[in-house]
Write an enzyme that holds these catalytic residues in place. Structure first.
Site, short mmCIF file in Angstrom:
data_model
loop_
_atom_site.label_atom_id
_atom_site.label_comp_id
_atom_site.label_asym_id
_atom_site.label_seq_id
_atom_site.Cartn_x
_atom_site.Cartn_y
_atom_site.Cartn_z
N GLU A 188 20.57 27.26 49.86
CA GLU A 188 19.16 26.43 50.19
C GLU A 188 18.23 27.00 50.24
OE1 GLU A 188 20.63 23.30 53.26
OE2 GLU A 188 20.08 24.92 54.30
N GLU A 384 26.96 20.86 50.93
CA GLU A 384 27.24 20.55 52.11
C GLU A 384 26.61 18.93 52.67
OE1 GLU A 384 24.56 23.14 54.68
OE2 GLU A 384 25.36 24.94 53.03
#
Length: 483
Positions: A188, A384
């Protein structure tokens, strides 16, 4: 309904700082995440990254306040990895996305030689995965800049950290090329903008103004962009031909609250700054024009070296991976806000939300996949996706988590639809196959796994593992591909 792609990769994802524990074993040193205590949650729907001053975090090194630091203990994967990987195999997983703790490999950040104890640990984990027939996707940096790098170099705002990271990556390629199938340099990567401590290893309380903070955040992000490109360049030279290199972005899919043109343009701008910018740099290899306007209007000046643009252009990713938990709305004057994993957005009246305010939107995953495929034409991987819930074992030592089964099944259905749309999406790793310490709130009680871990927020408990109902559901799905 049957899933239509036979060679699709199905599995789960974890992060070293949330599972390993053993923070003071095997030569490991602390990261900033391990310097954040568990504090009772007053408002679960608030954003929890940050919250401690630099002084409080430094005091945590010796734990002068006698607080509990959950990420120092994780779920004891360091000692129980064989048991956990055996459960992953039993569930039917064929890929495991995990991270390596930089501070286990180079405890001081700039050590001359890597730490052999750390290398041995990960070698053992990877070998266990291979024996179980599970492919491995490795994240090199999952929110855990070693504190020693923060202390000596000031974190990622210092360009010297690029070379330290490339040296770390070179060691990983030398040691693990034969047992790792996919590499992700950063988790991320856009979190660098929302939390400099989590993303960049830079204390938030060091900044004297918002402009100073934004300048540092985007400069540190630029250094991570260059580091990722250089790692890909190095990996292409060092690794076997079938090894693939990807990115990982926190995907924030949003909709205009209504068809008012001012909200449409506001959503467009929000998507550009909070989402597309990061993909554009790593997938297209250049800073887009809209971010240059944003920098000019916000007095942000990115310092680049002469060959930075060339490095970015020549070393784009092979595939795009991203997290997807929720969607939100955008409006110029929106009233109600919804929480998320990295930022807040507007509430959507058509969606339900978790206790943490994360809005559940399976169709938004199909929207995201279509948008990214249309824009980049690169293979996609959902790295995810999951639901955090307050859970306790019942009298049968299990959890009847039908809500998780429903959540996963509806998202699987939308992946199936995206494949029918002609999108090259090749894998999915749920967050997470096993309960872990929450990245943002430091809770154990925010449970994502299909395997229950017997710890509470203060790590009282046995740590033993118990299968939830979703474990058996996923196991059956992997056998039948029906959901």
């Amino acid at each position: 309904m049957k899933f239509i792609k036979d060679d699709f990769l199905w599995g789960g994802a974890t992060a070293a700082s949330q599972v390993e524990g053993a923070y003071n074993e095997g030569g490991k040193t602390l990261t900033l995440l391990e310097m954040k205590p568990f504090l009772p949650i007053k408002n679960r729907k608030a954003i929890h990254f940050g919250g401690q001053t630099k002084e409080e975090m430094l005091d945590s090194i010796e734990n002068k306040q006698n607080l509990h630091y959950p990420k120092r203990f994780g779920i004891d994967f360091y000692h129980r990895y064989k048991e956990d990987i055996a459960l992953f195999k039993e569930a039917g997983m064929n890929i495991y996305r995990m991270s390596i703790a930089w501070s286990r490999i180079f405890p001081n950040g700039d050590d001359e030689k890597p730490n052999e104890a750390g290398i041995d640990f990960y070698r053992n984990v990877f070998e266990e995965c291979k024996k179980a027939g599970i492919k491995v996707m490795v994240t090199m940096h999952h929110f855990d800049t070693p504190y020693e790098i923060t202390k000596k170099y000031g974190g990622w705002t210092n360009r010297k950290v690029i070379d330290l990271f490339v040296k770390y990556a070179k060691t990983l390629f030398e040691e693990f090329d034969d047992v790792v199938d996919f590499w992700l340099p950063f988790n991320e990567i856009n979190v660098a903008i929302w939390s400099t401590e989590v993303g960049l290893g830079v204390f938030e309380s060091d900044f004297k103004s918002k402009n100073e903070r934004d300048q540092a955040a985007y400069q540190g992000l630029h250094h991570q962009f260059i580091a990722q490109a250089k790692v890909i360049e190095l990996g292409k030279k060092m690794c076997k031909l079938k090894t693939k290199f990807g990115c990982m972005v926190a995907n924030i899919t949003t909709y205009a609250l209504d068809c008012n043109p001012i909200n449409e343009i506001e959503n467009l701008k929000s998507q550009q700054i909070s989402r597309w910018f990061f993909y554009d740099v790593v997938a297209k290899g250049e800073y887009p024009t809209y971010i240059k306007r944003y920098f000019t209007e916000n007095n942000i000046n990115i310092i680049m070296e002469n060959d930075d643009e060339k490095v970015l252009k020549n070393n784009t990713v092979d595939f795009i991976s991203f997290s997807y938990y929720m969607s939100a709305t955008v409006a110029v004057q929106g009233k109600d806000k919804a929480s998320g994993n990295v930022s807040t957005g507007g509430k959507n009246p058509f969606l339900e939300a978790t206790e943490w305010g994360w809005q559940i939107d399976p169709i938004g995953l199909r929207v995201s996949l279509n948008q990214m495929w249309d824009r980049y034409q690169k293979p996609l991987f959902i790295s995810e996706n999951g639901i955090g819930v307050l859970e306790n074992l019942d009298s049968n030592n299990t959890v009847k988590d039908d809500y998780r089964i429903d959540y996963l099944g509806k998202h699987f259905e939308q992946i199936n639809e995206a494949i029918k749309d002609g999108i090259d999406v090749f894998g999915y790793t749920m967050w997470t196959p096993i309960d872990v310490v929450s990245a943002s709130t430091n809770e154990m009680s925010k449970r994502y796994g299909m395997i229950y871990v017997d710890y509470d927020d203060y790590h009282n408990g046995t740590g033993n593992r118990f299968k939830k109902k979703s474990f058996n559901w996923f196991q059956n799905f992997m056998k039948t591909k029906e959901f």
